[in-house]
Design a protein around this motif. Sequence first.
Motif, short mmCIF file in Angstrom:
data_model
loop_
_atom_site.label_atom_id
_atom_site.label_comp_id
_atom_site.label_asym_id
_atom_site.label_seq_id
_atom_site.Cartn_x
_atom_site.Cartn_y
_atom_site.Cartn_z
N PRO A 1 0.84 -1.20 0.00
CA PRO A 1 0.00 0.00 0.00
C PRO A 1 0.87 1.25 0.00
CG PRO A 1 -0.01 -1.03 2.17
CD PRO A 1 0.77 -1.94 1.26
N PRO A 2 0.33 2.40 -0.38
CA PRO A 2 1.17 3.60 -0.53
C PRO A 2 1.92 3.98 0.73
CG PRO A 2 -1.19 4.14 -0.70
CD PRO A 2 -1.07 2.66 -0.77
N GLU A 3 1.29 3.79 1.90
CA GLU A 3 1.96 4.20 3.14
C GLU A 3 3.14 3.30 3.50
OE1 GLU A 3 -1.60 1.61 4.29
OE2 GLU A 3 -1.15 3.19 2.83
N ALA A 4 3.26 2.15 2.83
CA ALA A 4 4.35 1.22 3.13
C ALA A 4 5.45 1.22 2.08
CB ALA A 4 3.79 -0.20 3.27
N GLN A 5 5.28 2.01 1.01
CA GLN A 5 6.21 1.89 -0.11
C GLN A 5 7.64 2.32 0.25
OE1 GLN A 5 4.21 3.69 -3.49
NE2 GLN A 5 2.71 2.05 -3.56
N ALA A 6 7.78 3.29 1.14
CA ALA A 6 9.12 3.70 1.55
C ALA A 6 9.79 2.62 2.39
CB ALA A 6 9.06 5.01 2.33
N LYS A 7 8.99 1.87 3.16
CA LYS A 7 9.53 0.83 4.03
C LYS A 7 9.79 -0.48 3.28
CE LYS A 7 6.89 2.61 7.96
NZ LYS A 7 5.83 2.31 8.95
N ALA A 8 9.15 -0.66 2.12
CA ALA A 8 9.27 -1.92 1.39
C ALA A 8 10.55 -2.01 0.57
CB ALA A 8 8.06 -2.11 0.48
N VAL A 9 11.34 -0.97 0.58
CA VAL A 9 12.61 -0.98 -0.16
C VAL A 9 13.61 -1.84 0.60
CG1 VAL A 9 14.49 0.46 -1.00
CG2 VAL A 9 12.15 1.30 -1.10
N PRO A 10 14.32 -2.75 -0.06
CA PRO A 10 15.27 -3.61 0.66
C PRO A 10 16.44 -2.82 1.23
CG PRO A 10 15.49 -3.89 -1.71
CD PRO A 10 14.27 -3.04 -1.49
N ASP A 11 16.90 -3.24 2.40
CA ASP A 11 18.06 -2.59 3.00
C ASP A 11 19.34 -3.12 2.36
OD1 ASP A 11 18.56 -5.09 4.14
OD2 ASP A 11 17.73 -4.53 6.08
N ALA A 12 20.48 -2.54 2.75
CA ALA A 12 21.75 -2.88 2.11
C ALA A 12 22.10 -4.35 2.27
CB ALA A 12 22.86 -2.00 2.69
N GLU A 13 21.81 -4.90 3.43
CA GLU A 13 22.13 -6.32 3.68
C GLU A 13 21.28 -7.24 2.79
OE1 GLU A 13 22.37 -9.42 7.47
OE2 GLU A 13 22.24 -7.26 7.82
N THR A 14 20.00 -6.88 2.63
CA THR A 14 19.12 -7.66 1.76
C THR A 14 19.59 -7.58 0.32
OG1 THR A 14 17.26 -7.24 3.25
CG2 THR A 14 16.74 -8.00 1.01
N ILE A 15 19.94 -6.38 -0.12
CA ILE A 15 20.43 -6.21 -1.49
C ILE A 15 21.66 -7.06 -1.73
CG2 ILE A 15 21.50 -4.56 -3.07
CD1 ILE A 15 19.62 -2.43 -1.86
N GLN A 16 22.58 -7.08 -0.77
CA GLN A 16 23.78 -7.88 -0.94
C GLN A 16 23.47 -9.36 -1.01
OE1 GLN A 16 26.98 -6.67 -1.53
NE2 GLN A 16 27.13 -8.83 -2.11
N GLU A 17 22.52 -9.79 -0.20
CA GLU A 17 22.11 -11.20 -0.23
C GLU A 17 21.52 -11.56 -1.59
OE1 GLU A 17 19.24 -14.14 2.41
OE2 GLU A 17 20.23 -12.44 3.37
N LEU A 18 20.70 -10.67 -2.14
CA LEU A 18 20.12 -10.92 -3.45
C LEU A 18 21.20 -10.95 -4.54
CD1 LEU A 18 16.95 -8.65 -3.27
CD2 LEU A 18 17.01 -11.14 -3.26
N LEU A 19 22.16 -10.04 -4.45
CA LEU A 19 23.23 -10.01 -5.45
C LEU A 19 24.06 -11.30 -5.39
CD1 LEU A 19 24.40 -6.29 -5.25
CD2 LEU A 19 22.74 -7.33 -6.80
N ASN A 20 24.24 -11.83 -4.19
CA ASN A 20 24.97 -13.09 -4.04
C ASN A 20 24.20 -14.24 -4.70
OD1 ASN A 20 26.97 -11.79 -2.59
ND2 ASN A 20 26.16 -12.37 -0.59
N ILE A 21 22.89 -14.24 -4.55
CA ILE A 21 22.06 -15.28 -5.16
C ILE A 21 22.10 -15.19 -6.67
CG2 ILE A 21 19.68 -16.12 -5.43
CD1 ILE A 21 19.20 -15.12 -2.52
N LEU A 22 22.11 -13.96 -7.19
CA LEU A 22 22.06 -13.73 -8.63
C LEU A 22 23.40 -13.94 -9.32
CD1 LEU A 22 19.72 -10.78 -8.12
CD2 LEU A 22 19.27 -12.42 -9.93
#
Length: 202
Positions: free
Chosen positions: A76-97
């Motif tokens: 929902p619109p009020e959650a869109q700023a919070k739904a962005v992955p943090d740096a640790e999550t991004i790194q985990e995704l990059l490792n998977i990819l």
Amino acid sequence: MPITNTPKTATVDDAAQISRSLALAFDDDPMMRSFFPDDSSRQASLVSYFTTIFTRQYVHSSVCERTDSAAAFWVPPEAQAKAVPDAETIQELLNILGDRAGLFKNTVETAAEHTPEEPHWYLALIGADPAAQGQGQGAALLRSGLAKADAAGLPAYLESSKAANLPFYEHFGFTVREEVQPPENGPTLWAMWREPRRPADA
């Protein structure tokens, strides 16, 4: 409607079931195949990918629902700023990819450039295990999220990289807003929009 089709709020404890269902659902998705081209490892990679984004990102900020063999993540619109992955999550995704990390990053950034500025409910992800197709589980999840968007008087937005899915979304009132061409000749993304409906219109 059978009880298995009734959407339930998804929790972290559902991660294994949700990730397995979504991995099967997206095995033939053009975008996911561009990120995970190896047939022999795709399922395991997709399970890791969906587990990561669900447990580290969407379950904490979004409206996540499931049935027995399907899942949907709505932002929902009020959650869109919070739904962005943090740096640790991004790194985990990059490792998977692995070597597809750059393509993934560029594709996500390209899609973000086309995200509507108007307040809306964003369908980040929906998928059903192909073995359960035809049982209405995906449709039940879509109706559930759209009912919430309608109750808020807000439109809904999604992106699909699978042309065969467009009629399904159109059946629920979505129309193609634009075609987005990701970098490196990636699969086309169809950006779809649905205006809110009053209860009498639904």
